[in-house]
Design a protein around this motif. Structure first.
Motif, short mmCIF file in Angstrom:
data_model
loop_
_atom_site.label_atom_id
_atom_site.label_comp_id
_atom_site.label_asym_id
_atom_site.label_seq_id
_atom_site.Cartn_x
_atom_site.Cartn_y
_atom_site.Cartn_z
N ALA A 1 -66.10 -2.39 32.76
CA ALA A 1 -64.89 -2.00 32.03
C ALA A 1 -64.40 -0.62 32.46
O ALA A 1 -63.20 -0.38 32.55
N ASN A 2 -65.33 0.27 32.75
CA ASN A 2 -64.94 1.62 33.19
C ASN A 2 -64.37 1.62 34.60
O ASN A 2 -63.39 2.30 34.88
N ARG A 3 -64.99 0.86 35.49
CA ARG A 3 -64.58 0.89 36.89
C ARG A 3 -63.41 -0.03 37.20
O ARG A 3 -62.62 0.25 38.09
N SER A 4 -63.31 -1.14 36.49
CA SER A 4 -62.31 -2.16 36.84
C SER A 4 -61.48 -2.57 35.65
O SER A 4 -61.13 -3.74 35.50
N THR B 1 -59.05 -12.45 27.06
CA THR B 1 -60.32 -13.15 27.20
C THR B 1 -61.47 -12.24 26.82
O THR B 1 -62.40 -12.65 26.11
N PHE B 2 -61.42 -10.98 27.25
CA PHE B 2 -62.46 -10.02 26.89
C PHE B 2 -62.56 -9.87 25.38
O PHE B 2 -63.65 -9.87 24.82
N LEU B 3 -61.42 -9.79 24.71
CA LEU B 3 -61.41 -9.65 23.26
C LEU B 3 -61.90 -10.93 22.58
O LEU B 3 -62.67 -10.87 21.62
N GLN B 4 -61.47 -12.08 23.07
CA GLN B 4 -61.89 -13.36 22.48
C GLN B 4 -63.39 -13.55 22.59
O GLN B 4 -64.01 -14.13 21.70
N LEU C 1 -69.36 -1.27 22.34
CA LEU C 1 -68.54 -2.46 22.60
C LEU C 1 -67.39 -2.55 21.61
O LEU C 1 -66.26 -2.87 21.98
N ILE C 2 -67.64 -2.23 20.35
CA ILE C 2 -66.58 -2.23 19.33
C ILE C 2 -65.49 -1.23 19.71
O ILE C 2 -64.29 -1.53 19.64
N LEU C 3 -65.89 -0.04 20.14
CA LEU C 3 -64.91 0.97 20.53
C LEU C 3 -64.11 0.52 21.75
O LEU C 3 -62.90 0.74 21.83
N ARG C 4 -64.78 -0.14 22.70
CA ARG C 4 -64.09 -0.66 23.88
C ARG C 4 -63.05 -1.70 23.46
O ARG C 4 -61.91 -1.71 23.92
N ILE C 5 -63.45 -2.62 22.57
CA ILE C 5 -62.53 -3.66 22.09
C ILE C 5 -61.35 -3.03 21.36
O ILE C 5 -60.20 -3.40 21.59
N LYS C 6 -61.65 -2.05 20.52
CA LYS C 6 -60.59 -1.38 19.76
C LYS C 6 -59.62 -0.68 20.70
O LYS C 6 -58.40 -0.78 20.56
N ARG C 7 -60.15 0.02 21.69
CA ARG C 7 -59.32 0.74 22.65
C ARG C 7 -58.46 -0.23 23.46
O ARG C 7 -57.27 -0.02 23.64
N SER D 1 -57.56 -3.29 22.66
CA SER D 1 -56.57 -3.98 21.85
C SER D 1 -55.41 -3.05 21.47
O SER D 1 -54.26 -3.48 21.42
N SER D 2 -55.69 -1.76 21.25
CA SER D 2 -54.60 -0.86 20.89
C SER D 2 -53.75 -0.50 22.11
O SER D 2 -52.52 -0.42 22.01
N VAL D 3 -54.36 -0.32 23.26
CA VAL D 3 -53.61 -0.01 24.48
C VAL D 3 -52.73 -1.17 24.87
O VAL D 3 -51.59 -1.00 25.28
N ASN D 4 -53.25 -2.40 24.69
CA ASN D 4 -52.50 -3.59 25.08
C ASN D 4 -51.74 -4.20 23.90
O ASN D 4 -51.14 -5.26 24.04
N ARG D 5 -51.82 -3.56 22.75
CA ARG D 5 -51.11 -3.98 21.53
C ARG D 5 -51.36 -5.43 21.18
O ARG D 5 -50.44 -6.23 20.98
N ILE D 6 -52.64 -5.76 21.13
CA ILE D 6 -53.03 -7.14 20.78
C ILE D 6 -53.55 -7.15 19.36
O ILE D 6 -54.25 -6.32 18.92
#
Length: 110
Positions: free
Chosen positions: A11-14, A22-25, A97-103, A105-110
């Motif tokens: 997630a950090n590199r790519s 899909t990542f969120l689902q 992982l929760i923080l990654r999902i939150k970030r 989803s907010s950046v992509n407005r999902i």
């Protein structure tokens, strides 16, 4: 543990190459199963002080999502909440992982 680090590294590199929806689902069920396992462990250890601080509605939603995931056998077999020694996976990794999902989803407005 290794898979969590691999996902974080990927997630950090790519991050531009990851299909966010899909990542969120796939990520949310993993988080719910792990959190539900942690809550059950806290209940068994009689950690009432910690449990009292948790939001009841959120805990119920996490439980519902974990049960739904566990009912889908193909998903449940791939989600691990214990390490190779039978110990609960680190909540630090789950939190990351929760923080990654939150970030995401907010950046992509999902």
């Amino acid at each position: 543990l290794g898979k969590d680090e691999t996902v974080e590294d990927l997630a950090n590199r790519s991050s531009r190459l990851i299909e966010v929806e899909t990542f969120l689902q796939k990520g949310i069920p993993i988080v719910c199963v792990r959190l539900h396992a942690a809550i059950i462990t806290l209940k068994k250890a009689r950690c009432r002080g910690i449990l009292a601080m948790l939001d009841a509605d959120t805990c119920e939603w996490v439980k519902e999502q974990a049960v739904l995931t566990e009912d889908r056998s193909e998903d449940a077999q791939r989600i691990h909440f214990k390490d190779e020694n039978g110990r609960l996976l680190s909540l630090l990794n789950t939190h990351a992982l929760i923080l990654r999902i939150k970030r995401m989803s907010s950046v992509n407005r999902i």
